[in-house]
Design an enzyme around this catalytic site. Structure first.
Site, PDB file in Angstrom:
ATOM      1  N   THR A 324      -6.745   4.505  -6.547  1.00 34.62           N
ATOM      2  CA  THR A 324      -7.205   3.195  -6.070  1.00 34.62           C
ATOM      3  C   THR A 324      -6.705   2.901  -4.659  1.00 34.62           C
ATOM      4  O   THR A 324      -5.791   3.562  -4.151  1.00 34.62           O
ATOM      5  CB  THR A 324      -6.721   2.060  -6.990  1.00 34.62           C
ATOM      6  OG1 THR A 324      -5.293   1.971  -6.878  1.00 34.62           O
ATOM      7  CG2 THR A 324      -7.117   2.308  -8.430  1.00 34.62           C
ATOM      8  N   CYS A 325      -7.305   1.908  -4.061  1.00 32.36           N
ATOM      9  CA  CYS A 325      -6.947   1.524  -2.695  1.00 32.36           C
ATOM     10  C   CYS A 325      -5.819   0.518  -2.681  1.00 32.36           C
ATOM     11  O   CYS A 325      -5.805  -0.403  -1.855  1.00 32.36           O
ATOM     12  CB  CYS A 325      -8.158   0.960  -1.978  1.00 32.36           C
ATOM     13  SG  CYS A 325      -9.414   2.206  -1.742  1.00 32.36           S
ATOM     14  N   ASP A 326      -4.891   0.640  -3.599  1.00 33.95           N
ATOM     15  CA  ASP A 326      -3.738  -0.244  -3.604  1.00 33.95           C
ATOM     16  C   ASP A 326      -2.518   0.635  -3.388  1.00 33.95           C
ATOM     17  O   ASP A 326      -2.324   1.622  -4.092  1.00 33.95           O
ATOM     18  CB  ASP A 326      -3.637  -0.959  -4.955  1.00 33.95           C
ATOM     19  CG  ASP A 326      -2.568  -2.031  -4.938  1.00 33.95           C
ATOM     20  OD1 ASP A 326      -1.426  -1.721  -4.509  1.00 33.95           O
ATOM     21  OD2 ASP A 326      -2.862  -3.166  -5.335  1.00 33.95           O
TER      22      ASP A 326
END
Ligand SMILES: *Cc1c(COP(=O)(O)O)cnc(C)c1O
Length: 377
Positions: A324-326
């Site tokens: 994910t983009c976290d």
């Protein structure tokens, strides 16, 4: 552990994307091992560890009782075939209308850890059995449950006295020594606290009957852990030490120990990269991360065993991360994970011991609580 049935399933069904495959035969063996290790204790499976209907049904058929944390979990246990007398509402933090609903469904066993909760139960589930949770230090646990639940033993005395005075059945004491607990003496300390509460109240004529020894039984990740038999023997010894010949009724609430080793996550290497030319660690990105079910890698608390198709090749330290983009979605960085240098994008790898606390953390209803809805206006 990746059993042959799990390997065959993955090989023939070729599920696309990350998934968790759980072998019910292993759950059955775990249940039997608990029964054998602590034959005098009732088993209340902690539903939150893995509430899959097939798991609940198998355990209900084997005679298990259930520790639940919400009305939704109570309904799942009932649907699996458990009678209300085999269900405990074990969360110490309950809305009064949920207590009333549970009472309507026939539940008569409730956890409390303060007087305000006792009053809710007395009003909405009159005459029920209550047990008071005492705090433990969580020392020795890889996933400690900290100070959120329970009160000090001297306060538990007052809480149960209050329950008694309000017409509830002051039934006993509970504790949880912390999840993935490998130090057997944690049960010794907690049973000592329970003993104190029993004795103090007995002097006032309030006779408690039950000690709920909670969960915490470990599953094997990378290191060996004591087996159910060792737990059983140690705990029985501590019970004798603190309660002599008049042993109370006891229950245990295994979650992780019941299902952890029954499940395997299949995942795929999405990308392998470095952050600079001379970076000594490779970054390996999987198609599963903290938000896809591996939440217990938080603070690198739980270190899973990873099996790759290139095991046996030379190893090098890797940072392991999710897709994910976290930026929080990194599994192991402080302590890099040694993986084969030959590992390649597209390789399928297995993460073992993922039968507990994975699907629920990624899905939409951990503990049966609805997720927070989002309204965009
Ligand atoms: C989560 C929980 C359990 C299960 O704990 P494990 O460490 O997974 O065995 C048992 N009892 C209560 C009250 C819990 O909240």
């Amino acid at each position: 552990m990746a059993t042959q049935r799990i390997l065959d399933f993955i090989a023939t069904r070729r599920p696309d994307g990350p998934c968790m495959v759980l072998d019910l035969d292993v759950v059955r063996e775990n249940y039997r091992a608990f029964e054998k290790a602590l034959p005098d204790s009732r088993i209340f499976y902690a539903v939150k560890a893995n509430p899959a209907p097939e798991v609940l049904k198998l355990l209900a058929d084997m005679g298990s009782s259930f520790d639940t944390a919400s009305v939704a979990e109570i309904e799942m246990a009932l649907d699996a075939g458990a009678t209300p007398s085999r269900i405990s509402f074990g969360n110490t933090i309950k809305k009064e209308r949920d207590i009333a609903r549970a009472y309507q469904l026939g539940i008569r066993l409730f956890a409390v850890d303060c007087e305000a909760e006792v009053e809710k139960v007395a009003r909405s589930a009159p005459g029920s059995r209550v047990f008071c949770r005492v705090l433990t230090d969580g020392e020795g646990a890889e996933w400690p449950l900290s100070r959120k639940f329970g009160c000090v033993p001297s306060m538990a005395v007052g809480v149960l006295r209050h329950a008694y005075s309000l017409g509830l059945d002051a039934y006993g004491v509970s504790f949880h020594v912390g999840s993935q607990q490998t130090d057997l003496s944690a049960w010794d300390r907690a049973l000592g606290d329970a003993e104190m509460v029993f004795k103090t109240l007995a002097d006032e004529g309030i006779v408690l009957k039950m000690v709920n020894m909670g969960g915490g039984f470990p599953t094997r990740y990378l290191k060996d852990v004591p087996q159910a038999e060792a737990y059983g023997q140690a705990i029985f010894g501590y019970l004798r030490k603190h309660f002599g010949n008049t042993l109370p009724e006891t229950i245990i609430e295994p979650g992780r120990g019941m299902v952890g080793n029954a499940g395997v996550v299949k995942t795929e290497v999405v990308l392998i990269s470095k952050k600079s030319e001379d970076d000594d660690k490779r970054w390996i990105y999987l198609d599963i991360g903290k938000f896809g079910g591996l939440a217990e890698t938080m603070d690198e608390a739980i270190r899973y065993k990873i099996v790759t198709p290139r095991d046996g090749d030379e190893l090098a330290p890797c940072v392991l991360a999710g897709p994910t983009c976290d930026s929080a979605d990194v599994l192991y960085e402080k302590t890099p994970y040694p993986l084969p240098l030959s590992l390649t994008i597209g390789d399928e790898i297995l993460i073992e011991g993922t039968g507990a606390y994975t699907t629920t953390y990624s899905a939409v209803a951990f503990n049966g609580f609805e997720p927070l809805r989002s309204y965009v206006i």
